[in-house]
Design an enzyme around this catalytic site. Structure first.
Site, PDB file in Angstrom:
ATOM      1  N   CYS A  29       0.823  -1.218   0.000  1.00 23.07           N
ATOM      2  CA  CYS A  29       0.000   0.000   0.000  1.00 23.07           C
ATOM      3  C   CYS A  29       0.857   1.268   0.000  1.00 23.07           C
ATOM      4  O   CYS A  29       1.417   1.635   1.036  1.00 23.07           O
ATOM      5  CB  CYS A  29      -0.904  -0.050   1.236  1.00 23.07           C
ATOM      6  SG  CYS A  29      -1.754   1.477   1.637  1.00 23.07           S
ATOM      7  N   CYS A  32       0.030   3.892   2.651  1.00 24.81           N
ATOM      8  CA  CYS A  32       0.464   3.459   3.985  1.00 24.81           C
ATOM      9  C   CYS A  32       1.909   3.888   4.232  1.00 24.81           C
ATOM     10  O   CYS A  32       2.257   4.323   5.334  1.00 24.81           O
ATOM     11  CB  CYS A  32       0.354   1.942   4.129  1.00 24.81           C
ATOM     12  SG  CYS A  32      -1.334   1.306   3.968  1.00 24.81           S
TER      13      CYS A  32
END
Length: 104
Positions: A29, A32
């Site tokens: 991700c 993230c």
């Protein structure tokens, strides 16, 4: 920063004596990775009032499912064992703190 697992989630989050901001994240991700340094800063600046933790949603999907986490990153703020705020997606530090204002 606390690293959470299925085994320690209830103890470290639900039974915590202070609010806990949990990031549900995944290795793949990009947002993230963008929010990680922001969470480190929040942990350093507000650690006396707020615990900051991370849970890899791919490694512990049962916890992510329990809290209806459908995308990464999702930030849940827990107080007294309950989710009091959920934020989906990365955002700048100032906006994230504004979204959390009054909860810790």
């Amino acid at each position: 920063m606390i690293t959470l697992t299925t085994e320690n989630f209830d103890e470290r989050v639900l039974r915590s004596d202070r609010p806990v901001l949990v990031e549900f994240w995944a290795d793949w991700c990009p947002p993230c990775k963008m929010i990680a340094p922001i969470l480190d800063e929040i942990d350093a600046e507000y650690g006396d009032r707020l615990a900051v933790a991370k849970l890899n949603g791919d490694d512990h999907p049962e916890i992510a499912a329990r809290y209806n986490v459908l995308g990464f990153p999702t930030l849940n703020l827990y107080r007294d064992g309950e989710v009091v705020r959920q934020i989906v997606g990365a955002r700048p530090k100032r906006r994230l703190l504004a979204d959390l204002e009054g909860h810790f």
